[in-house]
Design an enzyme around this catalytic site. Structure first.
Site, PDB file in Angstrom:
ATOM      1  N   LYS A 195       4.435 -11.212   6.308  1.00  0.00           N
ATOM      2  CA  LYS A 195       5.465 -10.547   5.497  1.00  0.00           C
ATOM      3  C   LYS A 195       6.000 -11.564   4.508  1.00  0.00           C
ATOM      4  O   LYS A 195       6.547 -12.593   4.898  1.00  0.00           O
ATOM      5  CB  LYS A 195       6.582 -10.018   6.389  1.00  0.00           C
ATOM      6  CG  LYS A 195       7.708  -9.385   5.575  1.00  0.00           C
ATOM      7  CD  LYS A 195       8.758  -8.727   6.440  1.00  0.00           C
ATOM      8  CE  LYS A 195       9.848  -8.108   5.567  1.00  0.00           C
ATOM      9  NZ  LYS A 195      10.863  -7.413   6.359  1.00  0.00           N
ATOM     10  N   LYS A 248       2.338  -7.313   4.268  1.00  0.00           N
ATOM     11  CA  LYS A 248       3.386  -6.647   3.494  1.00  0.00           C
ATOM     12  C   LYS A 248       3.906  -7.579   2.422  1.00  0.00           C
ATOM     13  O   LYS A 248       4.227  -8.727   2.743  1.00  0.00           O
ATOM     14  CB  LYS A 248       4.512  -6.268   4.453  1.00  0.00           C
ATOM     15  CG  LYS A 248       5.734  -5.681   3.802  1.00  0.00           C
ATOM     16  CD  LYS A 248       6.808  -5.466   4.826  1.00  0.00           C
ATOM     17  CE  LYS A 248       8.021  -4.871   4.147  1.00  0.00           C
ATOM     18  NZ  LYS A 248       9.129  -4.711   5.046  1.00  0.00           N
TER      19      LYS A 248
HETATM   20  C1  PBG Z   1      13.810  -5.424   6.903  1.00  0.00           C
HETATM   21  C2  PBG Z   1      12.730  -4.684   6.222  1.00  0.00           C
HETATM   22  C3  PBG Z   1      12.504  -4.706   4.833  1.00  0.00           C
HETATM   23  C4  PBG Z   1      11.488  -3.792   4.593  1.00  0.00           C
HETATM   24  C5  PBG Z   1      11.094  -3.255   5.810  1.00  0.00           C
HETATM   25  N1  PBG Z   1      11.866  -3.831   6.818  1.00  0.00           N
HETATM   26  C6  PBG Z   1      13.216  -5.398   3.746  1.00  0.00           C
HETATM   27  C7  PBG Z   1      13.437  -6.846   3.789  1.00  0.00           C
HETATM   28  O1  PBG Z   1      12.784  -7.603   4.506  1.00  0.00           O
HETATM   29  O2  PBG Z   1      14.354  -7.257   3.090  1.00  0.00           O
HETATM   30  C8  PBG Z   1      10.977  -3.460   3.205  1.00  0.00           C
HETATM   31  C9  PBG Z   1      10.240  -2.176   3.038  1.00  0.00           C
HETATM   32  C10 PBG Z   1      10.072  -1.725   1.637  1.00  0.00           C
HETATM   33  O3  PBG Z   1      10.414  -2.415   0.650  1.00  0.00           O
HETATM   34  O4  PBG Z   1       9.561  -0.603   1.470  1.00  0.00           O
HETATM   35  N2  PBG Z   1      13.547  -6.246   7.938  1.00  0.00           N
END
Ligand code: PBG
Length: 323
Positions: A195, A248
């Site tokens: 991520k 991601k």
């Molecule tokens: C939070 C989380 C995020 C997303 C999914 N879970 C945002 C972040 O890490 O700030 C993002 C998903 C998206 O942008 O569609 N833990």
């Protein structure tokens, strides 16, 4: 004379389909949905046209409609009232809270729906971070305890797949042990393995009001410059017992999806995130892109890169095409 003519295999739709190397089906898709408190609420997210923050009473029939369209799996994200947020994300493991209550209600109405949950502190944290903040630092090992309680609460409420999105070290192993010790050996873990600290999450943070109050997430989410580091994360998640490895965002990281698909035997998931959705929608609204064709090509490219499953806000729109 030209003897090799690749165009011969493209001369009709039937032939193009016959030689297609990649397919895309609603079976591959996971639909993220936003949940809010209250009743009779269906509020569009300004930066995500066609996506809503749903109160539970409105969400239930929406899930029913999606199941009828063939969508089987849903990833639920809660928007928590500011007044319920605190430093330790206490509300994240309140069994009577918004999120577990909704999980139970959805499971009761639709036992066949597969529910994936989000494990991270940010929607419940007054600091807006995925972990505990102390003197500007994100504490790792102390955060695991909160994540464990959160995951247990979700499993007890009926979660099928736990999705740790927090990027703390050691969390997959910690969650696996915590779940197993409580008898939840059949609850899966889809780890947010690679991520990245990405600007593409902006619209999601609007939807949940979950942006960090100070600083950024770069000490725990990965640096977009790095590819090989994803192998380190994937090794750990595999050893620690993950059932799926996720990359991601998806579109700006197709090379990372391919890297993990080539090196690991676990199913690979990819999250086609909020900013990727917003870009297509914004351009389509202006008439600058064909929204539907761009959606199909984007989703296909994520499959071609090697993802088995795709979390995407396009899930319902794709399912409605009946492909
Ligand atoms: C939070 C989380 C995020 C997303 C999914 N879970 C945002 C972040 O890490 O700030 C993002 C998903 C998206 O942008 O569609 N833990």
């Amino acid at each position: 004379m030209i003897t090799r003519r690749p165009r011969r295999n493209r001369k009709s739709a039937a032939l193009r389909n016959m030689v297609a190397e990649t397919s895309l089906s609603v079976d591959n898709l996971i639909y993220p949905l936003f949940l809010i408190e209250g009743e009779n609420q269906k509020i569009e997210v300004a930066s995500m046209p066609g996506q809503y923050r749903w109160s539970l009473d409105q969400l239930l029939p929406e899930i029913g409609a999606c199941l009828n369209l063939g969508i089987t799996t849903f990833a639920l994200f809660p928007a928590i009232d500011e007044a319920k947020k605190d430093k330790m994300a206490t509300e994240s493991h309140n069994p009577e809270g918004l999120y577990p209550t909704a999980l139970r209600a959805i499971k009761q109405a639709y036992p066949e729906a597969v529910l994936m949950t989000d494990v991270a502190m940010d929607p419940y944290s007054s600091d807006g971070h995925d972990g505990i903040v102390e003197n500007g630092q994100i504490l790792n090992d102390e955060t695991l305890e909160v994540l464990g309680k959160m995951a247990l609460t979700q499993a007890e409420a009926g979660a099928d797949i736990i999705g740790p999105s927090d990027m703390m070290d050691g969390r997959v192993g910690y969650l696996r042990e915590t779940l197993d010790a409580a008898g939840h050996t059949q609850v899966s873990i889809m780890s947010y393995t690679a991520k990245y600290a990405s600007a593409f999450y902006g619209p999601f943070r609007d939807a949940l009001d979950s942006a960090p109050k100070a600083g950024d997430k770069k000490t725990y989410q990965m640096n977009p410059a790095n590819r090989r580091e994803a192998l380190v994360e994937a090794d750990l998640d595999t050893e620690e017992g993950a059932d799926f490895l996720m990359v991601k965002p998806a579109l700006a990281y197709l090379d990372v999806i391919r890297l993990l698909a080539d090196n690991y035997d676990l199913p690979i998931a990819a999250y086609n995130v909020s900013g990727e959705y917003a870009m297509v929608k914004a351009a389509a609204q202006k008439g600058w892109l064909d929204g539907e064709a761009t959606m199909l090509e984007s989703l296909l490219s994520i499959r071609r890169a090697g993802a088995t499953s795709i979390l995407t806000y396009f899930a319902r729109e794709f399912a409605e095409l009946g492909k």
